[in-house]
Design a protein around this motif. Structure first.
Motif, PDB file in Angstrom:
ATOM      1  N   UNK A  93      -0.148 -13.205   1.961  1.00 20.52           N
ATOM      2  CA  UNK A  93      -1.117 -14.273   1.696  1.00 20.52           C
ATOM      3  C   UNK A  93      -1.625 -14.102   0.263  1.00 20.52           C
ATOM      4  N   UNK A  94      -1.260 -15.026  -0.605  1.00 16.09           N
ATOM      5  CA  UNK A  94      -1.599 -14.882  -2.012  1.00 16.09           C
ATOM      6  C   UNK A  94      -0.961 -13.624  -2.581  1.00 16.09           C
ATOM      7  N   UNK A  95      -1.772 -12.743  -3.101  1.00 17.93           N
ATOM      8  CA  UNK A  95      -1.270 -11.505  -3.712  1.00 17.93           C
ATOM      9  C   UNK A  95      -1.500 -10.290  -2.818  1.00 17.93           C
ATOM     10  N   UNK A  96      -1.770 -10.525  -1.538  1.00 18.24           N
ATOM     11  CA  UNK A  96      -2.110  -9.441  -0.632  1.00 18.24           C
ATOM     12  C   UNK A  96      -0.894  -8.955   0.153  1.00 18.24           C
ATOM     13  N   UNK A  97      -0.873  -7.669   0.415  1.00 23.53           N
ATOM     14  CA  UNK A  97       0.211  -7.030   1.161  1.00 23.53           C
ATOM     15  C   UNK A  97      -0.384  -6.116   2.219  1.00 23.53           C
ATOM     16  N   UNK A  98       0.329  -5.965   3.325  1.00 28.07           N
ATOM     17  CA  UNK A  98      -0.155  -5.049   4.355  1.00 28.07           C
ATOM     18  C   UNK A  98       0.604  -3.728   4.269  1.00 28.07           C
ATOM     19  N   UNK A  99      -0.133  -2.644   4.471  1.00 26.57           N
ATOM     20  CA  UNK A  99       0.457  -1.306   4.524  1.00 26.57           C
ATOM     21  C   UNK A  99       0.160  -0.701   5.896  1.00 26.57           C
ATOM     22  N   UNK A 100       1.192  -0.491   6.682  1.00 24.63           N
ATOM     23  CA  UNK A 100       1.046   0.192   7.971  1.00 24.63           C
ATOM     24  C   UNK A 100       0.584   1.616   7.672  1.00 24.63           C
ATOM     25  N   UNK A 101      -0.510   2.075   8.335  1.00 26.31           N
ATOM     26  CA  UNK A 101      -1.234   3.241   7.823  1.00 26.31           C
ATOM     27  C   UNK A 101      -1.576   4.275   8.893  1.00 26.31           C
ATOM     28  N   UNK A 102      -0.623   5.053   9.382  1.00 24.01           N
ATOM     29  CA  UNK A 102      -1.022   6.242  10.146  1.00 24.01           C
ATOM     30  C   UNK A 102      -1.693   7.233   9.182  1.00 24.01           C
ATOM     31  N   UNK A 103      -2.871   7.694   9.520  1.00 27.83           N
ATOM     32  CA  UNK A 103      -3.601   8.552   8.570  1.00 27.83           C
ATOM     33  C   UNK A 103      -2.745   9.740   8.156  1.00 27.83           C
ATOM     34  N   UNK A 104      -2.330  10.533   9.124  1.00 23.34           N
ATOM     35  CA  UNK A 104      -1.272  11.534   8.950  1.00 23.34           C
ATOM     36  C   UNK A 104      -0.925  12.068  10.322  1.00 23.34           C
TER      37      UNK A 104
END
Length: 335
Positions: A93-104
């Motif tokens: 959406x526009x300039x946004x990207x999603x990052x799938x984020x398991x903390x660790x």
């Protein structure tokens, strides 16, 4: 964890998001890859604020279903569902990207890591970000939690979380086989020296990561959860020291590459940001090369442009940022 618990309050989350983004602009940071908290609304709010500013930003709600306090844990299923909904709403959406984020891997069960891997397979153009080999104690803990895996990176690889558009924070305590696998997977390391020194985590060996026989993508990170400055110049100062401690000379030109095109390449965005060229997005930073009396004095002795850049990264800070432009529009100007 106590601070993260406060993000349950939406107004607190919004206040922090606004401050974070404004400080980024004040320090000339126009693209970032951000960990939110376990609360889905923390990602919603950050995306809303970034969209209003026109920023290019990748972010994701943290996945964390064990070894964390009450109020900061999701489940494998709820983490998958909430992340999937956020991807549908914000990614691309526009300039946004999603990052799938398991903390660790310490704070995600095998079931949650498998769910994150499945989600990434379904949305391969998303980023995936997590932490990797930050401290020796962490590496030892991973061996206890995942005794069947060959090494730390293999935990992520086994669950489908090592590949193109993966960004691994820190990567200090990696074996040669792990670095080789990162190269093969076209994954990246985010080098966060201010955090590493502040926590005493260790000293990232940039020269080893960039071994020409199996170079790994490396970008520069501030890691503001434990990092000590928004300033990219101060972060470069610490990156230079980390290289020196590993008997590697980090030239000014290479250092500035890490902060610009190198960081863009770590996020697989080098076709959009990180350099000034026809067809690129016009995210620009204007620097005052004489921002303090000492820097102005030292610049009189600089013999060439490389030395001028070196002076900035050793002596400079946020005062050097004169203006920041986002997508061709002025977004910050120092009074």
């Amino acid at each position: 964890f106590p601070t993260e618990l406060r993000f349950a309050d939406r107004e607190y989350a919004r206040r922090i998001a606004r401050t974070f983004l404004q400080e980024n602009l004040r320090n000339g940071i126009t693209t970032s890859c951000v960990y939110c908290t376990v609360h889905a609304h923390s990602a919603d709010i950050l995306f809303e604020e970034a969209e209003a500013l026109g920023l290019r930003l990748a972010a994701g709600k943290v996945l964390m279903d064990r070894n964390a306090p009450d109020g900061l844990r999701d489940t494998a299923q709820s983490g998958y569902d909430e992340s999937r909904a956020l991807i549908a709403k914000w990614h691309g959406r526009g300039r946004l990207l999603y990052a799938i984020t398991p903390r660790f891997a310490v704070t995600s069960s095998p079931e949650q890591l498998a769910a994150a891997g499945a989600l990434w397979r379904e949305h391969r153009d998303c980023l995936m970000q997590t932490h990797l080999a930050e401290t020796p104690d962490e590496v030892a803990r991973i061996k206890e939690l995942f005794p069947d895996r060959r090494h730390y990176l293999d935990v992520y690889d086994h669950h489908g979380l090592c590949g193109r558009r993966a960004v691994f924070g820190h990567g200090i305590w990696l074996g040669d086989d792990e670095l080789t696998r990162l190269h093969q997977a076209d994954a990246a390391i985010s080098h966060c020296p201010t955090s590493n020194f502040f926590l005493g985590s260790g000293v990232f060996d940039l020269g080893r990561a960039l071994d020409p026989r199996r170079p790994v993508r490396v970008g520069l990170g501030t890691d503001l959860g434990a990092g000590t400055s928004f300033s990219i110049l101060q972060t470069l100062n610490e990156a230079y020291k980390a290289a020196q401690l590993n008997r590697t000379s980090l030239s000014a030109c290479h250092a500035w590459y890490l902060a610009t095109r190198g960081a863009a390449a770590a996020m697989h965005l080098e076709d959009k940001v990180g350099s000034i060229a026809v067809g690129m997005e016009a995210d620009l930073v204007v620097l005052d090369m004489r921002s303090t009396p000492l820097i102005a004095f030292r610049m009189q002795e600089a013999r060439d442009f490389a030395e001028r850049l070196f002076v900035q990264m050793i002596l400079g800070d946020d005062r050097a940022v004169r203006a920041t432009w986002v997508a061709g529009r002025p977004a910050y100007a120092r009074s």
